[in-house]
Design a protein around this motif. Structure first.
Motif, mmCIF file in Angstrom:
data_model
loop_
_atom_site.group_PDB
_atom_site.id
_atom_site.type_symbol
_atom_site.label_atom_id
_atom_site.label_comp_id
_atom_site.label_asym_id
_atom_site.label_seq_id
_atom_site.Cartn_x
_atom_site.Cartn_y
_atom_site.Cartn_z
ATOM 1 N N ASP A 1 -3.447 -13.136 0.913
ATOM 2 C CA ASP A 1 -4.422 -12.043 0.994
ATOM 3 C C ASP A 1 -5.846 -12.556 0.824
ATOM 4 O O ASP A 1 -6.802 -11.937 1.306
ATOM 5 N N SER A 2 -5.990 -13.697 0.141
ATOM 6 C CA SER A 2 -7.333 -14.238 -0.121
ATOM 7 C C SER A 2 -8.084 -14.602 1.158
ATOM 8 O O SER A 2 -9.313 -14.716 1.137
ATOM 9 N N LEU A 3 -7.353 -14.788 2.294
ATOM 10 C CA LEU A 3 -8.032 -15.094 3.552
ATOM 11 C C LEU A 3 -8.683 -13.861 4.155
ATOM 12 O O LEU A 3 -9.485 -13.979 5.082
ATOM 13 N N GLY A 4 -8.339 -12.683 3.655
ATOM 14 C CA GLY A 4 -9.030 -11.458 4.047
ATOM 15 C C GLY A 4 -8.846 -11.041 5.489
ATOM 16 O O GLY A 4 -9.764 -10.471 6.093
ATOM 17 N N LEU A 5 -7.679 -11.282 6.066
ATOM 18 C CA LEU A 5 -7.441 -10.960 7.474
ATOM 19 C C LEU A 5 -6.871 -9.553 7.649
ATOM 20 O O LEU A 5 -6.200 -9.019 6.764
ATOM 21 N N LYS A 6 -7.125 -8.990 8.808
ATOM 22 C CA LYS A 6 -6.449 -7.772 9.253
ATOM 23 C C LYS A 6 -5.374 -8.230 10.231
ATOM 24 O O LYS A 6 -5.690 -8.735 11.307
ATOM 25 N N MET A 7 -4.087 -8.058 9.862
ATOM 26 C CA MET A 7 -3.002 -8.677 10.614
ATOM 27 C C MET A 7 -2.238 -7.659 11.456
ATOM 28 O O MET A 7 -1.999 -6.520 11.027
ATOM 29 N N PHE A 8 -1.851 -8.118 12.633
ATOM 30 C CA PHE A 8 -1.092 -7.319 13.578
ATOM 31 C C PHE A 8 -0.004 -8.211 14.181
ATOM 32 O O PHE A 8 -0.160 -9.432 14.258
ATOM 33 N N GLY A 9 1.079 -7.599 14.623
ATOM 34 C CA GLY A 9 2.136 -8.367 15.257
ATOM 35 C C GLY A 9 2.948 -7.495 16.189
ATOM 36 O O GLY A 9 2.904 -6.268 16.106
ATOM 37 N N PHE A 10 3.665 -8.138 17.088
ATOM 38 C CA PHE A 10 4.625 -7.409 17.916
ATOM 39 C C PHE A 10 5.751 -8.353 18.286
ATOM 40 O O PHE A 10 5.613 -9.575 18.256
ATOM 41 N N ASP A 11 6.883 -7.757 18.654
ATOM 42 C CA ASP A 11 8.028 -8.543 19.074
ATOM 43 C C ASP A 11 8.829 -7.754 20.098
ATOM 44 O O ASP A 11 8.801 -6.515 20.111
ATOM 45 N N ARG B 1 9.179 -6.036 5.783
ATOM 46 C CA ARG B 1 8.746 -7.218 5.026
ATOM 47 C C ARG B 1 7.238 -7.239 4.801
ATOM 48 O O ARG B 1 6.764 -7.705 3.765
ATOM 49 N N LEU B 2 6.487 -6.729 5.772
ATOM 50 C CA LEU B 2 5.021 -6.789 5.727
ATOM 51 C C LEU B 2 4.389 -5.433 5.454
ATOM 52 O O LEU B 2 3.204 -5.233 5.747
ATOM 53 N N GLU B 3 5.142 -4.535 4.883
ATOM 54 C CA GLU B 3 4.658 -3.181 4.639
ATOM 55 C C GLU B 3 3.318 -3.199 3.891
ATOM 56 O O GLU B 3 3.190 -3.823 2.842
ATOM 57 N N GLY B 4 2.334 -2.534 4.473
ATOM 58 C CA GLY B 4 1.017 -2.468 3.869
ATOM 59 C C GLY B 4 0.129 -3.658 4.157
ATOM 60 O O GLY B 4 -1.068 -3.632 3.843
ATOM 61 N N ARG B 5 0.674 -4.711 4.788
ATOM 62 C CA ARG B 5 -0.117 -5.914 5.052
ATOM 63 C C ARG B 5 -0.390 -6.134 6.538
ATOM 64 O O ARG B 5 -1.334 -6.832 6.886
ATOM 65 N N ALA B 6 0.463 -5.577 7.403
ATOM 66 C CA ALA B 6 0.304 -5.808 8.834
ATOM 67 C C ALA B 6 0.869 -4.635 9.615
ATOM 68 O O ALA B 6 1.811 -3.970 9.182
#
Length: 232
Positions: A95-105, A117-122
């Motif tokens: 979290d210290s890198l301060g990114l807004k993360m997105f993904g798809f599969d 697994r990434l709830e609230g983070r991506a």
């Protein structure tokens, strides 16, 4: 298509037999049938989350990716994981890198696991690499790790990745470069392997210019792979 014209080595032959052993009783890849989607729905299992956490190769990969992100993407950057699988790499980004993360599969089963697994983070979506479900120029960075070899049309895929990047955006890619045996397609769904030159040419075709080659620890990973069938 095989982009590697060199002669196979003893290690290449050994790697093929290890893969054959590891894939015993696993579904075979068939690009021209209804089994294509099912192959990728079954490609990962939820137990693979723990295996990835404990896999030293994956730990090294996470460290290398995090160092590259910290170097090239400032806090607040939007980062997309193209073909995020179970969300292993994003879960290891601090979290210290301060990114807004997105993904798809492509696989709904992977999206379900990664979302939990990434709830609230991506933000995770289901979609195709040929029609990435994000707007043009919406991302500061994108990573596509060991995905392009699974794609029949890698040219179309790399152009889609370039489309969602902002001007000057950062792309982090990883592809296999071991000798490509035709059996790989049936066993693991690879259409090709790459050389440094062929991968660079693919990126340049979409207006992406290689600026740095990241560490990949090839000798260490090759020996570690010997244990893979027993882990499976």
């Amino acid at each position: 298509m095989n982009t590697d014209t060199r002669r196979p080595t003893f290690d290449d032959r050994k790697a093929l037999w290890i893969l054959k052993l590891a894939k015993i009783r696993r579904r075979e890849f068939a690009v021209d049938s209804a089994e294509y989607s099912k192959f990728y729905e079954d490609y990962f299992e939820e137990r693979d989350v723990d295996a990835y956490i404990e896999d030293r190769r994956m730990e090294l990969r996470r460290d290398v990716i995090n160092a590259a992100i910290e170097k090239h993407l400032p806090p607040g950057s939007r980062l997309l994981d193209v073909g995020c699988g179970l969300g292993d790499v994003m879960s290891g980004i601090p979290d210290s890198l301060g990114l807004k993360m997105f993904g798809f599969d492509f696989a709904a089963s992977n999206v379900k696991v990664a979302t939990k697994r990434l709830e609230g983070r991506a933000q995770i979506k289901q979609g195709s690499i040929y029609e990435i479900p994000f707007e043009s120029g919406s991302m500061d960075g994108a990573m596509c790790l060991e995905v392009l070899e699974h794609i029949q049309d890698d040219q179309k895929a790399i152009h889609e990745i370039a489309r969602i990047l902002k001007p000057g955006g950062v792309f982090i890619g990883a592809v296999p470069y071991a000798y490509y045996w035709p059996e790989y397609e049936r066993l693991i769904g690879h259409f090709r392997h790459y050389t440094r030159d062929s991968f660079g040419a693919l990126m340049r075709s979409a207006g992406l210019e290689p600026v740095e080659y990241l560490p990949n620890y090839p000798n260490w990973a090759r020996h570690y792979t010997l244990a893979y069938p027993w882990v499976r």
